[in-house]
Design a protein around this motif. Sequence first.
Motif, PDB file in Angstrom:
ATOM      1  N   LEU A 123      -6.676   6.123  -7.377  1.00  0.00           N
ATOM      2  CA  LEU A 123      -5.718   5.111  -7.838  1.00  0.00           C
ATOM      3  C   LEU A 123      -6.270   4.225  -8.948  1.00  0.00           C
ATOM      4  O   LEU A 123      -5.509   3.693  -9.754  1.00  0.00           O
ATOM      5  CB  LEU A 123      -5.269   4.232  -6.665  1.00  0.00           C
ATOM      6  CG  LEU A 123      -4.522   4.941  -5.546  1.00  0.00           C
ATOM      7  CD1 LEU A 123      -4.185   3.956  -4.434  1.00  0.00           C
ATOM      8  CD2 LEU A 123      -3.265   5.631  -6.058  1.00  0.00           C
ATOM      9  N   HIS A 124      -7.581   4.039  -8.983  1.00  0.00           N
ATOM     10  CA  HIS A 124      -8.191   3.128  -9.955  1.00  0.00           C
ATOM     11  C   HIS A 124      -9.385   3.784 -10.642  1.00  0.00           C
ATOM     12  O   HIS A 124     -10.488   3.244 -10.617  1.00  0.00           O
ATOM     13  CB  HIS A 124      -8.626   1.838  -9.271  1.00  0.00           C
ATOM     14  CG  HIS A 124      -7.574   1.238  -8.404  1.00  0.00           C
ATOM     15  ND1 HIS A 124      -6.442   0.646  -8.910  1.00  0.00           N
ATOM     16  CD2 HIS A 124      -7.452   1.160  -7.057  1.00  0.00           C
ATOM     17  CE1 HIS A 124      -5.683   0.220  -7.912  1.00  0.00           C
ATOM     18  NE2 HIS A 124      -6.263   0.528  -6.781  1.00  0.00           N
TER      19      HIS A 124
ATOM     20  N   THR B 163       2.373   1.715  -3.436  1.00  0.00           N
ATOM     21  CA  THR B 163       1.378   2.197  -4.400  1.00  0.00           C
ATOM     22  C   THR B 163       1.151   3.692  -4.246  1.00  0.00           C
ATOM     23  O   THR B 163       1.126   4.434  -5.228  1.00  0.00           O
ATOM     24  CB  THR B 163       0.044   1.438  -4.212  1.00  0.00           C
ATOM     25  OG1 THR B 163       0.281   0.050  -4.440  1.00  0.00           O
ATOM     26  CG2 THR B 163      -1.013   1.940  -5.170  1.00  0.00           C
ATOM     27  N   HIS B 164       0.992   4.161  -3.000  1.00  0.00           N
ATOM     28  CA  HIS B 164       0.744   5.582  -2.764  1.00  0.00           C
ATOM     29  C   HIS B 164       1.973   6.438  -3.079  1.00  0.00           C
ATOM     30  O   HIS B 164       1.832   7.543  -3.602  1.00  0.00           O
ATOM     31  CB  HIS B 164       0.268   5.818  -1.331  1.00  0.00           C
ATOM     32  CG  HIS B 164      -1.175   5.508  -1.145  1.00  0.00           C
ATOM     33  ND1 HIS B 164      -2.169   6.306  -1.634  1.00  0.00           N
ATOM     34  CD2 HIS B 164      -1.799   4.468  -0.535  1.00  0.00           C
ATOM     35  CE1 HIS B 164      -3.349   5.791  -1.344  1.00  0.00           C
ATOM     36  NE2 HIS B 164      -3.146   4.668  -0.686  1.00  0.00           N
TER      37      HIS B 164
ATOM     38  N   ALA C 252     -10.820   4.635   1.644  1.00  0.00           N
ATOM     39  CA  ALA C 252     -10.941   3.571   0.639  1.00  0.00           C
ATOM     40  C   ALA C 252     -11.579   4.111  -0.636  1.00  0.00           C
ATOM     41  O   ALA C 252     -11.181   3.746  -1.747  1.00  0.00           O
ATOM     42  CB  ALA C 252     -11.753   2.403   1.194  1.00  0.00           C
TER      43      ALA C 252
ATOM     44  N   LYS D 136      -4.928   6.881   6.469  1.00  0.00           N
ATOM     45  CA  LYS D 136      -5.740   5.668   6.393  1.00  0.00           C
ATOM     46  C   LYS D 136      -5.649   4.849   7.673  1.00  0.00           C
ATOM     47  O   LYS D 136      -6.588   4.173   8.057  1.00  0.00           O
ATOM     48  CB  LYS D 136      -5.295   4.810   5.205  1.00  0.00           C
ATOM     49  CG  LYS D 136      -5.691   5.408   3.879  1.00  0.00           C
ATOM     50  CD  LYS D 136      -5.132   4.621   2.733  1.00  0.00           C
ATOM     51  CE  LYS D 136      -5.886   3.338   2.587  1.00  0.00           C
ATOM     52  NZ  LYS D 136      -5.552   2.608   1.378  1.00  0.00           N
TER      53      LYS D 136
ATOM     54  N   GLU E  19       0.827  -1.201   0.000  1.00  0.00           N
ATOM     55  CA  GLU E  19       0.000   0.000   0.000  1.00  0.00           C
ATOM     56  C   GLU E  19       0.866   1.257   0.000  1.00  0.00           C
ATOM     57  O   GLU E  19       0.610   2.202  -0.746  1.00  0.00           O
ATOM     58  CB  GLU E  19      -0.921  -0.018   1.217  1.00  0.00           C
ATOM     59  CG  GLU E  19      -1.955   1.060   1.182  1.00  0.00           C
ATOM     60  CD  GLU E  19      -3.034   0.836   2.216  1.00  0.00           C
ATOM     61  OE1 GLU E  19      -3.734   1.821   2.479  1.00  0.00           O
ATOM     62  OE2 GLU E  19      -3.176  -0.262   2.763  1.00  0.00           O
TER      63      GLU E  19
ATOM     64  N   TYR F 101     -11.372   7.216  -1.607  1.00  0.00           N
ATOM     65  CA  TYR F 101     -10.321   8.025  -2.219  1.00  0.00           C
ATOM     66  C   TYR F 101      -9.405   7.139  -3.073  1.00  0.00           C
ATOM     67  O   TYR F 101      -9.109   7.471  -4.215  1.00  0.00           O
ATOM     68  CB  TYR F 101      -9.515   8.758  -1.145  1.00  0.00           C
ATOM     69  CG  TYR F 101      -8.412   9.612  -1.702  1.00  0.00           C
ATOM     70  CD1 TYR F 101      -8.668  10.897  -2.151  1.00  0.00           C
ATOM     71  CD2 TYR F 101      -7.110   9.129  -1.801  1.00  0.00           C
ATOM     72  CE1 TYR F 101      -7.654  11.686  -2.685  1.00  0.00           C
ATOM     73  CE2 TYR F 101      -6.101   9.906  -2.339  1.00  0.00           C
ATOM     74  CZ  TYR F 101      -6.374  11.183  -2.771  1.00  0.00           C
ATOM     75  OH  TYR F 101      -5.375  11.950  -3.305  1.00  0.00           O
ATOM     76  N   ASP F 102      -8.991   6.013  -2.527  1.00  0.00           N
ATOM     77  CA  ASP F 102      -8.140   5.080  -3.285  1.00  0.00           C
ATOM     78  C   ASP F 102      -8.840   4.617  -4.560  1.00  0.00           C
ATOM     79  O   ASP F 102      -8.234   4.567  -5.629  1.00  0.00           O
ATOM     80  CB  ASP F 102      -7.797   3.848  -2.445  1.00  0.00           C
ATOM     81  CG  ASP F 102      -6.718   4.111  -1.429  1.00  0.00           C
ATOM     82  OD1 ASP F 102      -6.172   5.235  -1.390  1.00  0.00           O
ATOM     83  OD2 ASP F 102      -6.423   3.179  -0.651  1.00  0.00           O
ATOM     84  N   GLN F 103     -10.111   4.265  -4.440  1.00  0.00           N
ATOM     85  CA  GLN F 103     -10.856   3.768  -5.591  1.00  0.00           C
ATOM     86  C   GLN F 103     -10.938   4.821  -6.692  1.00  0.00           C
ATOM     87  O   GLN F 103     -10.753   4.516  -7.865  1.00  0.00           O
ATOM     88  CB  GLN F 103     -12.258   3.352  -5.168  1.00  0.00           C
ATOM     89  CG  GLN F 103     -13.079   2.760  -6.278  1.00  0.00           C
ATOM     90  CD  GLN F 103     -14.466   2.353  -5.806  1.00  0.00           C
ATOM     91  OE1 GLN F 103     -14.869   2.657  -4.690  1.00  0.00           O
ATOM     92  NE2 GLN F 103     -15.184   1.680  -6.657  1.00  0.00           N
TER      93      GLN F 103
END
Length: 126
Positions: free
Chosen positions: A63-64, A10-11, A56, A27, A7, A58-60
Amino acid sequence: MLKPLRELSTHVKAHGLARGIRLVWLKSRRTGGLARISSPVTGGSVWVRPGTSDMAIYDQIVLHPYLPADRAFKTIVDCGSNIGLTVRFLKAAYPLARIIAIEPDAGNFGMLARNTQGIDGVQCFQ
């Protein structure tokens, strides 16, 4: 131990060292309060509640991200807008679109209103 390292990696790749470390720290926080984070994907700064599902989401979104190809939307309806991260993402991607954001939860709606305040073409409904 591998999951937190993946994680963090990735960030850091997505946001740089300092911002990546801060996001992973946010997080992991378990207390309430608000934090302001920014990303070009959300069209600037947004408010999140560390230690909640906001991170989560925010990540979605950041990041994706997912966007349908070759679309020029005039109106977008986001049912279950949560705190407005998707609204911000869609407004940055489709600046001319009118966005109707619907969120039934009072706590999330307050954050939605805060995160979309002053953005032309966004209407929020609880």
